[in-house]
Design a protein around this motif. Sequence first.
Motif, PDB file in Angstrom:
ATOM      1  N   ASN A  52       0.835  -1.203   0.000  1.00  0.00           N
ATOM      2  CA  ASN A  52       0.000   0.000   0.000  1.00  0.00           C
ATOM      3  C   ASN A  52       0.869   1.252   0.000  1.00  0.00           C
ATOM      4  OD1 ASN A  52      -2.408  -1.396  -0.038  1.00  0.00           O
ATOM      5  ND2 ASN A  52      -2.559  -1.504   2.194  1.00  0.00           N
ATOM      6  N   SER A  53       0.343   2.290  -0.609  1.00  0.00           N
ATOM      7  CA  SER A  53       1.024   3.581  -0.587  1.00  0.00           C
ATOM      8  C   SER A  53       0.034   4.646  -0.137  1.00  0.00           C
ATOM      9  CB  SER A  53       1.599   3.914  -1.959  1.00  0.00           C
ATOM     10  OG  SER A  53       0.581   3.913  -2.922  1.00  0.00           O
ATOM     11  N   MET A  54       0.570   5.798   0.248  1.00  0.00           N
ATOM     12  CA  MET A  54      -0.268   6.858   0.816  1.00  0.00           C
ATOM     13  C   MET A  54       0.003   8.182   0.118  1.00  0.00           C
ATOM     14  SD  MET A  54      -0.156   6.285   4.889  1.00  0.00           S
ATOM     15  CE  MET A  54      -0.901   4.849   5.654  1.00  0.00           C
ATOM     16  N   ARG A  55      -1.029   9.006   0.056  1.00  0.00           N
ATOM     17  CA  ARG A  55      -0.875  10.373  -0.443  1.00  0.00           C
ATOM     18  C   ARG A  55      -1.648  11.299   0.481  1.00  0.00           C
ATOM     19  NH1 ARG A  55      -2.580  11.555  -6.493  1.00  0.00           N
ATOM     20  NH2 ARG A  55      -0.523  10.634  -6.840  1.00  0.00           N
ATOM     21  N   ILE A  64      -5.103   6.002   0.797  1.00  0.00           N
ATOM     22  CA  ILE A  64      -4.367   4.742   0.988  1.00  0.00           C
ATOM     23  C   ILE A  64      -4.811   3.781  -0.112  1.00  0.00           C
ATOM     24  CG2 ILE A  64      -3.863   2.820   2.566  1.00  0.00           C
ATOM     25  CD1 ILE A  64      -5.042   4.704   4.816  1.00  0.00           C
ATOM     26  N   THR A  66      -3.481   0.460  -3.114  1.00  0.00           N
ATOM     27  CA  THR A  66      -2.588  -0.678  -3.331  1.00  0.00           C
ATOM     28  C   THR A  66      -1.829  -0.538  -4.652  1.00  0.00           C
ATOM     29  OG1 THR A  66      -4.075  -2.047  -2.036  1.00  0.00           O
ATOM     30  CG2 THR A  66      -2.565  -3.206  -3.506  1.00  0.00           C
ATOM     31  N   GLN A  67      -0.540  -0.856  -4.586  1.00  0.00           N
ATOM     32  CA  GLN A  67       0.341  -0.826  -5.754  1.00  0.00           C
ATOM     33  C   GLN A  67       0.950  -2.207  -5.965  1.00  0.00           C
ATOM     34  OE1 GLN A  67       0.320   2.025  -7.339  1.00  0.00           O
ATOM     35  NE2 GLN A  67      -0.640   3.254  -5.719  1.00  0.00           N
ATOM     36  N   ARG A  75      -8.919   3.582  -3.886  1.00  0.00           N
ATOM     37  CA  ARG A  75      -8.131   3.827  -2.679  1.00  0.00           C
ATOM     38  C   ARG A  75      -9.082   4.285  -1.573  1.00  0.00           C
ATOM     39  NH1 ARG A  75     -10.027   8.013  -2.900  1.00  0.00           N
ATOM     40  NH2 ARG A  75      -9.317  10.022  -3.715  1.00  0.00           N
ATOM     41  N   THR A  98       0.923  -1.074   6.753  1.00  0.00           N
ATOM     42  CA  THR A  98      -0.266  -0.210   6.749  1.00  0.00           C
ATOM     43  C   THR A  98      -0.796  -0.035   8.168  1.00  0.00           C
ATOM     44  OG1 THR A  98      -0.766  -1.095   4.559  1.00  0.00           O
ATOM     45  CG2 THR A  98      -2.536   0.094   5.693  1.00  0.00           C
TER      46      THR A  98
END
Length: 272
Positions: A52-55, A64, A66-67, A75, A98
């Motif tokens: 997972n990545s966040m912005r 949040i 998923t990549q 997200r 996460t």
Amino acid sequence: MPLFICTACGTQYPESSAPPAQCVICEEERQYVPPGGQGWTTLDKLARSHMNSMREYEPGVTGIGTQPSFAIGQRAILVRTPGGNILWDCIALLDAATITAIKALGGVKAIAISHPHFYTSMGAWADAFDCPIHLHAADKDWIMRKHPRVTHWDGETLKLWDGVTLIRCGGHFPGGTVMHWAGGAGGRGIVCAGDILSVTTDRKWVSFMRSYPNFIPLSAREVTQIGDAMAPFSFETIYGHYFDRVIPAGGKEVVAKSVARYVAAIEGTRGY
Ligand SMILES: [Zn+2]
Ligand SMILES: [Zn+2]
């Protein structure tokens, strides 16, 4: 025993020794079974191929996702308000990183989800953060993994706490819900819309569908009702269901003009 997750929609099913024969969500007319057939995974397996990545969009609003993209590809959003943190919408992958990152941001007081396509592995998230899941009662037949942390609300709005309101719009699903936070956008208000008000690719409009993959429109009456449900609320920013689907300003006017455009198109009164 594993809890299988559908790779086409991200829905987690109850414990079973073998994958379910079919995915109830994907077999229905609003979703689809991929050409190669239904596939299944588990949280453990997914965590080995994805992360997972966040912005951070603005103070208190963190996406949040998923990549690489998994299933529908939406997200979630962690919304941090003075009354507590809400996880808006949900994604299938929940991994150790996460959980650690969200706990560092204050954890989750409540989960709220726009509609069944994003229920995913909500039970695992609620267990990890020891919190309730607020779902509209109109969609309760679409819960594939019954979970004691799910609480149903009925009616047109639910105030979670000061400044945080769930609004039932219907449309895409009868219980289709958006969330309003009056304190977002520097106090001008935000709406987390899922794909109930679907932010269009040009990010100048929202639109409304019964099924996005299968292009099934809503009626003028249903879309007018969505406009009526949003009318009492003030908001500047609309957060759609993908990382890049955000309308930063003028959100209230965008919803009003988008309802009018849709109704004119479907009633044949567009005038061009
Ligand atoms: Zn599915
Ligand atoms: Zn959907």
